[in-house]
Design an enzyme around this catalytic site. Structure first.
Site, mmCIF file in Angstrom:
data_model
loop_
_atom_site.group_PDB
_atom_site.id
_atom_site.type_symbol
_atom_site.label_atom_id
_atom_site.label_comp_id
_atom_site.label_asym_id
_atom_site.label_seq_id
_atom_site.Cartn_x
_atom_site.Cartn_y
_atom_site.Cartn_z
ATOM 1 N N HIS B 234 -4.142 54.226 9.349
ATOM 2 C CA HIS B 234 -3.345 53.660 9.979
ATOM 3 C C HIS B 234 -2.136 53.782 9.480
ATOM 4 C CE1 HIS B 234 -1.440 50.443 12.548
ATOM 5 N NE2 HIS B 234 -0.582 50.456 11.563
ATOM 6 N N HIS B 306 -1.324 48.900 19.566
ATOM 7 C CA HIS B 306 -1.587 47.630 18.734
ATOM 8 C C HIS B 306 -3.063 47.022 19.372
ATOM 9 C CE1 HIS B 306 -0.306 44.159 16.018
ATOM 10 N NE2 HIS B 306 -0.198 45.197 15.459
ATOM 11 N N ASP B 489 10.733 48.871 7.579
ATOM 12 C CA ASP B 489 9.975 47.428 8.161
ATOM 13 C C ASP B 489 8.988 47.091 7.489
ATOM 14 O OD1 ASP B 489 8.839 49.983 9.461
ATOM 15 O OD2 ASP B 489 7.699 48.565 10.500
#
Lengths: 289, 975
Positions: B234, B306, B489
């Site tokens: 990921h 997602h 983030d």
């Protein structure tokens, strides 16, 4: 210059374009955070127009506009009451309408001046509020005759609607007979538990705008348009005024029709230039001559 | 004291939640349930007394007009209030969140109750249902698990609540944990990787082992977790950005870095050719790709996937998917201002019989409804319009749906770069840290199994859009005041990946005990790797510390100094006085052993497609219009706010009834300028069954032509790639992906449309055991999403797809070929074989430019691209969107192409449009498109019918618009 206070709380999200609309209409608009106003309520005296814009104040957790309205009805009660007794204007759009209605500012701002329902002694004694010396009265909540609640279809709905302003006393809607605007809400169904109150509001010109059907277009066949009343509101009510016409709350978004290109049919109708929603903001500014 | 305030609809108000549960139960086959009533309740714990709670209920919690309330103390049950007692003779089921799951309404309520003057320590929300007793065990279980709750995040407590407390968490003793990996055998290393949810392979585990043997110590749990996060598929894209040996019938390529040598390389080629006209600003290095827009203003675009979280908890998965991609924009450069969202989903067909849904998978309709609601609630609350999207249905997405979330944001050029300086403070902004989403990064890098629902529940998070909106507001204000030097983030891997990434070139020291927690009891490692939502990390020069903290406080955003960037090149973690990790940044970011993979491609066997021998094709047209991939998405679209921010120009639904399907969205991101953005996408997994090369080419062509159809300038279209594939350890599966990537390179260059960012999600397979214990595995179809970001000089030149006036002429632009392989005609008629649609840039490029030139001269009244269902479907959509009839004659086309009418009607050949032109502009239009295939097919009429005649004047389609529209609207018209 006319000054407009666009009051934003956590979760407000239409403040930028709403301030833009007031500016385009010739006012000076400021986006003021609720926390700042709670700290310095006297700030509001500098403005002629108060606008509570759209969004999801406090996430609409508990209910649409509930927590924000509680602050207007609580700590800011006197500030708002004082603002409205002057020759000033207030506008609530979508979430702002939900807030003004649930705060008791609409449909009759008088509610704010009435004595509140009884606060239990235990709330007043020994709690944080009492310890901080707050003398916050409570009211409005349980004495309200109307609310805005879940759409008949049970979900958030974004679509364009057609409105009539027939019989309206609203300063904001002067010169507008019919207007097309978008709605985007989950809790926009107007409900009242008092038919007499509704009749009274109607009589006083307070039913500011109502949903009406779209005109049939096309080649003679039935056009399957979204239903005229998109949320099941009582009497097709889309917006309400106070008795003076100086306070308006409405579910549709006039700040989303500032430009012709925002209309869903602008390419068909060859619309260009300004959108019809601009007139509401211009009316507000022109009210002060 | 624990109170329950139970709130039900007032007399005369509909119990919508009760109705929903009854309807859904019936839909899933629970036929005996007759009655369902519902209520919501607040559990309130603190020293507040009954009078106070009653005051709060009437003043705040219950609407005085629409609701009624009952108050009781728990676990006993003396009740007061203005509501009625519930019907007896029914069973009561309470649905509560599992402890620790984010409950946004509860935390808002707690704040509001405190502000009201009540002493409240904790609040929980609960949903209550009363339904018939004596349901069969299966039925009871079905309703509980499939309709009322999701086991991944919720629990059901039957009968009156007997809870005594809802307090969460307790203090935890510090204990430094190390893993003795230096001594471990290979099987032990593998076991540690699996049991510890690290999901690293043996070579990687051995590399870590060797590293710590050299250091002469064992790693702490925090060190091992940090490495696992950083090396996860990921976070590092190790497969596609790794070494691959690819072979097909024509090629034998050894890639050092496959993505760099294909997709990035295309962008490099395009930038070099553009020279001084290069309009890419930042590509493939930041959270999102950035291109120029107007003047100093630039625009960035990112689409994320997602998938795995959405499979387990569709609402939370989609919710945090959109929240995450918005944070990608906020973390691009020094922060970009989000202006719109786009969402693409792949689901199994929602009408799948419930008994065919295996244990461990959710019913596709529940997945679809949950995902749509998750995107809706996050995007709408953030005040970011969702303007474009797509949904694709195929049975193979059962158990492994795909959820792509994209965000477009504006950023001034001066803010496009970031640089951390040693000495800068590490400051976290926004949400608090809890156990949410632990192991999300490693979990999303593996396959799904039926146990995933249970095992990885911790990987499920629920977002809070309001927190993120507040963070976005203060972040952009702090950016404009120059208060920080870099931002990123907290996504997968939480602080671990955010700080690890930002401090890669410097070094960092983190003081974990400072992180604000949702509840007590988290270990230092949990704090470090938690994926709690709505957190950003900024690097703040010490002189700005006070100002950024004050700015955040003014708007109610929590800001915390978590540590400091250093110049040591080391990642040091401390928890109070204890050092819990000390890793070399170099080992962390460059120590991963290269993955070398083999990829092969064997061409699929082709066969001829047998054309249906029929005279009329009205039935086929209706079937395609009513098929899952073509039918109206109005039910979804109207739940999204697509107009907030006041920039909407071309909406997702257009036409006289506001219900025609737009090809792309046009928005104006700056209200003071007329320049616009055009957002579209292209995807067709069915073509990939035949050849992923042409699937990729077709997706690029579709994304670009959708953009061009609404008015975008074809010389200013940026692309994103999103690969969702099955298990790439299988060389053929990886080969089909590499082949698509090489095609992406070739066609991006041919169209002069650079890729600016991308993302991949691998191992999308669902494994389950049937009742007899047989193991099954289902891979998703290879799915490449191409997203396009176009620009239009003046939004007033945008074009919509609805027919405008009778008498206007309709043209077909582009070449039609016998390309029915993977088509929707083949799908609805069950036809096999056929040629997959190809793309010829030599024709397509001048065609796109010619069409755009005609649009700039305002010669085009409407335009619609031809995709699923080809000419017939596009014509039908244009007609019913415009409320006007259409009479087309294909004889000239048939004569020139020598193709059967059914092929002309339904072939899905790329690079084609239907265009409506006013009679007085026909000559100019034909002149503008002289060099490309152009056929005048017919006329717009006032007769509400679509009539198409074929080769020798035979009537092929003669259908009433109302019937076509009805067929198109019926499937997804959910209540």
């Amino acid at each position: 210059m006319i000054r407009a206070c666009v009051l934003r709380a956590p979760g407000t999200n239409c403040d930028v374009e709403t301030a833009y609309a007031f500016e385009a209409a010739g006012a000076s608009a400021e986006r003021v955070h609720l926390f700042r106003l709670l700290e310095s309520p006297e700030l509001l005296r500098d403005y002629q127009i108060l606008c509570v814009p759209g969004g999801f104040s406090y996430g609409d957790d508990i209910g649409a506009g509930v927590i924000f309205s509680r602050q207007l009805r609580g700590q800011l009660r006197e500030t708002i009451g004082e603002f409205l007794t002057g020759d000033r204007l207030a506008l609530g759009i979508c979430n702002g309408f939900q807030v003004l209605l649930k705060a008791g500012v609409l449909p009759d701002a008088g509610v704010l001046q009435e004595a509140g329902s009884q606060v239990p002694a235990s709330v007043m004694a020994g709690t944080e509020a009492a310890a901080e010396g707050s003398t916050e009265p409570a009211s409005g909540g349980s004495s309200r005759q109307a609310t805005l609640t879940w759409n008949e279809n049970g979900r958030y709905t974004a679509s364009w609607v057609r409105l009539t302003t027939a019989g309206s006393n609203s300063v904001f809607l002067r010169g507008i007979d019919e207007i097309e605007l978008p709605i985007a809400h989950a809790e926009g169904r107007f409900v009242s538990n008092d038919p007499q109150a509704v009749a009274r509001w109607k009589e006083a010109g307070q039913l500011a705008c109502r949903y009406i059907p779209w005109q049939q277009q096309g080649a003679g066949q039935e056009i399957l348009h979204p239903t005229a009343n998109p949320n099941g509101s009582l009497e097709d009510i889309a917006g309400l005024s106070d008795p003076t016409g100086r306070v308006l709350g409405l579910m549709p978004h006039p700040e989303r029709f500032l430009f012709a290109t925002q209309h869903p049919e602008w390419t068909r109708r060859r619309l260009s230039g300004e959108g019809a929603g601009m007139q509401l903001f211009r009316n507000a500014v022109e009210y002060f001559g | 004291m624990l109170w329950e305030v139970e709130i039900a609809p007032a007399p005369g108000q509909t119990d919508r939640e009760g109705e929903r549960v009854l309807a859904e139960s019936r839909l899933l086959g629970a036929g005996t349930v007759q009655q369902v009533c519902s209520a919501k309740s607040f559990l309130i714990e603190g020293t507040a007394d009954r009078a106070q709670v009653e005051f709060a209920a009437s003043e705040l919690l219950a609407d005085p007009v629409a609701e009624r309330f009952v108050i009781r103390s728990l676990p006993a049950a003396e009740e007061t209030g203005n509501g009625e007692q519930r019907t007896t003779g029914l069973q009561l089921l309470n649905v509560l969140y599992k402890p620790g799951v984010t409950d946004n309404v509860a935390s808002s309520t707690q704040h509001a109750l405190n502000a009201l003057g009540l002493n409240v320590d904790a609040v929980s929300t609960c949903r209550k249902y009363w339904l018939d007793t004596g349901l069969a065990g299966d039925e009871q279980r079905l309703i509980e698990r499939r309709v009322l709750s999701n086991e991944a995040i919720e629990r059901i407590l039957p009968g009156p609540l007997q809870l005594e407390t809802i307090a969460l968490g307790s203090a935890r003793e510090f204990e430094l944990k190390t893993w003795p990996i230096r001594q471990m055998s290979d099987p032990e290393l593998e076991q540690l990787s699996t049991r510890g949810q690290l999901y690293l392979d043996l070579t990687e585990m051995q590399t870590i082992q060797q590293h710590f043997r050299t250091l002469d110590r064992d790693p702490t749990d925090a060190e091992l977790e940090t490495i696992a996060q950083t090396w996860s598929e990921h976070c590092s894209h190790k497969t596609l950005a790794g070494r691959i040996h690819y072979q097909d019938d024509q090629r034998d390529i050894r890639f050092e870095n496959m993505l760099r040598e294909t997709i990035f390389a295309a962008t490099q080629t395009i930038r070099q050719l553009a020279g001084d006209e290069d309009w890419c600003v930042s590509v493939f290095k930041d959270n999102a790709g950035i291109v120029t827009f107007e003047g100093d203003e630039c625009v960035c675009f990112k689409v994320e996937t997602h998938n795995h979280p959405s499979a387990i908890e569709p609402y939370g998965g989609a919710n945090t998917g959109i929240g995450g991609v918005i944070r990608d924009s906020l973390g691009t450069g020094l922060g970009a201002r989000p202006v719109c969202n786009t969402d693409i989903f792949c689901f199994a067909p929602p009408d799948m019989p419930p008994e065919r849904v295996p244990e461990g998978a959710l019913h596709p309709r529940a997945v679809a409804a949950g995902v749509v609601a998750g995107v809706r609630d996050y995007g709408n609350r953030m005040g970011i319009p969702t303007v474009n999207g797509s949904v694709f249905f195929d049975e193979r997405y059962l158990g492994n749906p795909l959820v792509y979330c994209g965000n477009v944001a504006m950023i001034p050029r001066r803010y496009c770069e970031k640089k951390v300086n040693p000495g800068d403070l590490i400051v976290s902004l926004g949400g608090r840290t809890g156990r949410d989403g632990i192991h999300g990064a490693t979990f999303s890098s593996t396959g799904l199994t039926q146990e995933s629902e249970m095992l990885s529940g911790g990987a499920v998070q629920i977002g809070n859009a309001i927190t993120e909106k507040m963070v976005a507001d203060v972040l952009l204000e702090a950016r404009d005041r120059g208060l920080y030097t870099a931002v990123t983030d907290c996504g997968a891997g939480g602080f671990s990946s955010a700080v690890g990434e930002m401090g890669e070139d410097t070094g960092a020291e983190v003081w974990l005990e400072r992180a604000p927690l949702k509840y007590a009891g988290l270990s230092y490692t949990e704090i470090w790797i938690s994926e709690a939502q709505e957190r950003m990390v900024v690097s703040v020069p010490p002189e700005h510390e006070a100002e950024i903290i004050a700015l955040c406080a003014e708007e109610g955003v929590e800001a915390t100094v978590l540590g400091r960037f250093t110049d040591t090149g080391r990642l040091v973690l401390k928890y109070h006085e204890h050092q819990v990790a000390d890793l070399s940044m170099d080992f962390l970011h460059n120590g991963r052993p290269p993955v070398v993979r083999t990829a092969t491609y064997t061409p699929a066997k082709t066969s001829r497609l047998m054309l249906p021998a029929k005279n009329r094709f009205d039935q086929e047209l209706l079937q395609i219009l009513g098929s899952w991939n073509v039918c109206s998405r109005e039910w979804i679209i109207r739940q999204y706010d697509h107009e907030v921010q006041a920039g909407s120009v071309v909406k997702p639904l257009v036409g006289v009834g506001h219900d025609g399907p737009s090809d792309a969205a046009v928005i104006r991101p700056d209200l003071t300028s007329d320049r616009g953005l055009v957002i579209s996408n292209g995807m067709n997994p069915l073509y990939g069954e035949i050849d992923t090369w042409w699937m990729a080419a077709s997706a690029i062509d579709e994304a670009i032509r959708n953009c061009v159809a609404t008015g975008a300038d074809p010389s200013r279209i940026a692309l994103l790639d999103n690969f969702c594939w099955g298990r790439t350890s299988n060389p053929e599966v990886l080969g089909s992906l590499v082949r698509a990537a090489i095609a992406c390179q070739e066609f991006a260059v041919a169209f002069n449309s650079p890729f600016i960012s991308g993302k991949d999600s691998l191992n999308n397979e669902f494994d389950w055991k049937d009742d007899s214990g047989n193991v099954h595995s289902q891979a998703i179809p290879s799915t490449l999403l191409i997203s396009a970001l176009g620009q239009i000089e003046d939004v007033g030149l945008a074009v919509t797809m609805d027919l405008k006036a009778s008498g206007n002429q309709v043209y077909l632009l582009g070449a039609t070929k016998d390309e029915l392989g993977g088509s929707h005609l083949a799908l609805v008629c069950g036809l096999q074989g056929g040629e997959v649609p190809r793309v010829n840039p030599d024709v397509a490029v001048p065609l796109f430019h010619g069409l755009h030139a005609a649009m700039r001269q305002q010669l085009v009244r409407s335009c619609h691209d031809l995709s699923e269902g080809g000419l017939a479907v596009a014509a039908a959509e244009m007609a019913f969107a415009g409320g006007l009839g259409l009479e087309l004659d294909l004889s000239a086309l048939a004569a020139e192409t020598e193709l059967a009418d059914v092929v002309l009607l339904f072939s899905e050949s790329n690079s084609r449009f239907l265009v409506e032109v006013e009679p007085q502009h026909c000559e100019a239009f034909e002149a503008a498109l002289e060099a490309v295939p152009l056929f005048r097919l017919g006329t717009v009429t006032d007769d509400p019918t679509l009539r198409i005649t074929g080769g020798n004047g035979t009537l092929r389609i003669d259908s009433a618009l109302a019937a076509l529209r009805e067929a198109w609207k019926a499937p997804l018209n959910w209540s």
